[in-house]
Write an enzyme that holds these catalytic residues in place. Structure first.
Site, PDB file in Angstrom:
ATOM      1  CB  CYS A 102       2.762   6.971   3.746  1.00  0.00           C
ATOM      2  SG  CYS A 102       3.296   5.736   4.930  1.00  0.00           S
ATOM      3  CB  CYS A 138       7.499  -5.949   8.736  1.00  0.00           C
ATOM      4  SG  CYS A 138       8.865  -5.233   9.679  1.00  0.00           S
ATOM      5  CB  CYS A 155       2.043   5.427   8.163  1.00  0.00           C
ATOM      6  SG  CYS A 155       2.274   6.431   6.721  1.00  0.00           S
ATOM      7  CB  CYS A 189       2.975  -2.891  13.822  1.00  0.00           C
ATOM      8  SG  CYS A 189       3.173  -2.662  12.037  1.00  0.00           S
ATOM      9  CB  CYS A 225       6.243  -3.973  16.311  1.00  0.00           C
ATOM     10  SG  CYS A 225       7.933  -3.573  15.810  1.00  0.00           S
ATOM     11  CD  GLU A 230      -3.141  -0.875   2.006  1.00  0.00           C
ATOM     12  OE1 GLU A 230      -4.103  -1.633   1.872  1.00  0.00           O
ATOM     13  OE2 GLU A 230      -3.095   0.014   2.863  1.00  0.00           O
TER      14      GLU A 230
HETATM   15  N1  SAH Z   1       9.245  -0.223  10.162  1.00  0.00           N
HETATM   16  C1  SAH Z   1       9.385   1.176  10.314  1.00  0.00           C
HETATM   17  C2  SAH Z   1       8.493   1.976   9.395  1.00  0.00           C
HETATM   18  C3  SAH Z   1       7.091   1.484   9.193  1.00  0.00           C
HETATM   19  S1  SAH Z   1       6.014   1.580  10.591  1.00  0.00           S
HETATM   20  C4  SAH Z   1       9.166   1.588  11.773  1.00  0.00           C
HETATM   21  O1  SAH Z   1       8.754   0.736  12.567  1.00  0.00           O
HETATM   22  O2  SAH Z   1       9.451   2.735  12.096  1.00  0.00           O
HETATM   23  C5  SAH Z   1       5.673   3.325  10.678  1.00  0.00           C
HETATM   24  C6  SAH Z   1       5.196   3.816  12.029  1.00  0.00           C
HETATM   25  O3  SAH Z   1       3.847   3.408  12.286  1.00  0.00           O
HETATM   26  C7  SAH Z   1       6.016   3.304  13.202  1.00  0.00           C
HETATM   27  O4  SAH Z   1       6.329   4.330  14.099  1.00  0.00           O
HETATM   28  C8  SAH Z   1       5.077   2.303  13.822  1.00  0.00           C
HETATM   29  O5  SAH Z   1       5.405   2.072  15.140  1.00  0.00           O
HETATM   30  C9  SAH Z   1       3.750   2.956  13.612  1.00  0.00           C
HETATM   31  N2  SAH Z   1       2.597   2.067  13.757  1.00  0.00           N
HETATM   32  C10 SAH Z   1       2.529   0.774  13.411  1.00  0.00           C
HETATM   33  N3  SAH Z   1       1.301   0.271  13.676  1.00  0.00           N
HETATM   34  C11 SAH Z   1       0.572   1.269  14.208  1.00  0.00           C
HETATM   35  C12 SAH Z   1      -0.773   1.382  14.682  1.00  0.00           C
HETATM   36  N4  SAH Z   1      -1.600   0.360  14.633  1.00  0.00           N
HETATM   37  N5  SAH Z   1      -1.179   2.573  15.159  1.00  0.00           N
HETATM   38  C13 SAH Z   1      -0.339   3.631  15.175  1.00  0.00           C
HETATM   39  N6  SAH Z   1       0.932   3.589  14.746  1.00  0.00           N
HETATM   40  C14 SAH Z   1       1.387   2.419  14.264  1.00  0.00           C
HETATM   41 FE1  SF4 Z   2       7.819  -3.719  11.057  1.00  0.00          FE
HETATM   42 FE2  SF4 Z   2       5.540  -2.663  11.932  1.00  0.00          FE
HETATM   43 FE3  SF4 Z   2       7.576  -2.974  13.625  1.00  0.00          FE
HETATM   44 FE4  SF4 Z   2       7.711  -1.098  11.682  1.00  0.00          FE
HETATM   45  S1  SF4 Z   2       6.270  -1.147  13.415  1.00  0.00           S
HETATM   46  S2  SF4 Z   2       9.303  -2.571  12.289  1.00  0.00           S
HETATM   47  S3  SF4 Z   2       6.576  -2.160  10.031  1.00  0.00           S
HETATM   48  S4  SF4 Z   2       6.458  -4.630  12.578  1.00  0.00           S
END
Ligand code: SAH
Ligand code: SF4
Length: 355
Positions: free
Chosen positions: A108, A115, A338, A122, A119, A95
């Site tokens: 974005c 990934c 994002c 996420c 996390c 996306e």
């Molecule tokens: N992998 C990289 C970039 C992609 S995630 C990273 O982790 O920074 C981009 C951002 O979105 C990160 O700060 C992540 O922690 C946040 N994010 C992921 N899932 C989310 C959610 N459900 N609600 C709010 N922020 C989220």
């Molecule tokens: Fe990967 Fe999501 Fe963690 Fe970013 S926040 S490193 S996209 S699992």
């Protein structure tokens, strides 16, 4: 017929020049014209590149793969945020989200399909890593989106590498794509306008700063190792002390600062004590704090912090002089934030996909 082996958007300007001038024996201005078609006029169909000779176009068509991803679906939010689900030649999908604001338009961009870092808050993290995107797949998210939004009079001025995936786990492809996006005779999006977001791949993070000179956003989410070990499992490899050291080493130009992303999770990382510890952690690093309201997805055990909690947290951090913003929720009605991408279709719910 020759095999179509060349993908033009995977080439740097120098490489394109070498191909056209050294390998094909064309005049250097042909390479310039082609670069301009791709990145200024945003035309990806060689047959539309009208000032190139017929012979040259035929040669390009013979050996170059067709450009541009396929749009699987497109959603437009009430607030103008637009999300595309794009698929590439092997059918894999990512996306890309466009967020228009008054003075700018931000795209974005995704760097991986899935990934590997898992996390738990996420949505992308719940999907295993399928594969890295190639340079051209990253570049084409930008050329595609820019041509779409410019056609209706909007601008695409900023890029955030905050879509699906960890950009520093696909560093070679990301770095090359960023260099193509930066090129001043092409897309010409400057270093100040590009931000790479990382979960904290410390060694690559500092290298990226030296190689690319773009802005850095670090997904912090907690300054307690026990909590961050859970929320951002890469913390077990590069803990908070290592992350802080890396952030201090990151080469910041002029008066720029590092953006710290902090997703606000109810009862997990949102107490006044957490806020005070955050201030201590950031001492001595030019920093901006971006508080992100958690975007819940079906099945997540996490809950968003209340607006009051977020405000309280913002006051504690902001009152120390640190710039602290609460990230505006954009595209909520189409799940376009994002970090929360590509959910619905995979879970089978396509009801809100409107084209
Ligand atoms: N992998 C990289 C970039 C992609 S995630 C990273 O982790 O920074 C981009 C951002 O979105 C990160 O700060 C992540 O922690 C946040 N994010 C992921 N899932 C989310 C959610 N459900 N609600 C709010 N922020 C989220
Ligand atoms: Fe990967 Fe999501 Fe963690 Fe970013 S926040 S490193 S996209 S699992």
């Amino acid at each position: 017929m020759k095999e179509k082996t060349i993908r033009l958007t995977s080439l740097s300007r120098e490489e394109l020049n070498t191909l056209i001038v050294d390998d094909w024996g064309e005049k250097p201005f042909r390479a310039k014209q082609l670069w301009s078609w791709l990145y200024v006029k945003l035309v990806n169909d060689v047959s539309d590149m009208t000032d190139l000779s017929k012979l040259f176009r035929a040669k390009l068509e013979e050996v170059c793969q067709p450009l541009s991803p396929t749009v699987q679906s497109r959603q437009m939010s009430k607030d103008g945020t637009e999300k595309w689900l794009l698929s590439f030649t092997d059918g894999q999908q990512v996306e890309t989200v466009y967020i228009p604001e008054e003075e700018r338009g931000t795209l974005c961009v995704s760097s991986q399909v899935g990934c590997s870092l898992a996390c738990p808050f996420c949505f992308t993290g719940t999907q295993k890593l399928v594969r890295n995107l190639t340079t051209s797949e990253i570049v084409e998210q930008v050329t595609f989106a820019r041509s779409q939004v410019e056609a209706r009079g909007q601008r695409l001025t900023n890029i955030v590498l905050m879509g699906m995936g960890e950009p520093l786990h696909n560093y070679a492809a990301v770095a090359k794509a960023v260099k193509i996006i930066l090129d001043s005779s092409g897309l010409a999006i400057g270093t100040r306008k590009i931000t790479l977001s990382t979960s904290g791949v410390v060694p690559k993070m500092v290298q990226a700063g030296y190689d690319l000179g773009i802005n850095l956003a670090i997904s912090l989410h907690s300054v307690r190792d026990d909590v961050r070990d859970q929320l951002v499992p890469i913390n077990k490899k590069y803990n908070l002390a290592a992350l802080r050291k890396g952030a201090k080493e990151y080469p910041l130009k002029g008066n720029r600062s590092i953006t710290w992303e902090y997703v606000m999770l109810d009862g997990i990382n949102d107490s006044p004590d957490d806020a005070r510890m955050l201030v201590k952690y950031l001492k001595g690093i030019p920093s901006k704090v971006n508080l992100i309201p958690f975007n819940p997805w079906p099945g997540t055990p996490y809950k968003p912090s209340s607006a009051q909690k977020i405000e309280e947290f913002q006051n504690i951090v902001g009152n120390t002089g640190l710039v602290t913003v609460i990230r505006e929720r954009r595209g909520e009605d189409i799940q376009a934030a994002c970090g929360q991408l590509k959910g619905e279709r995979e879970s089978g719910d396509t009801s809100s996909v409107n084209s």
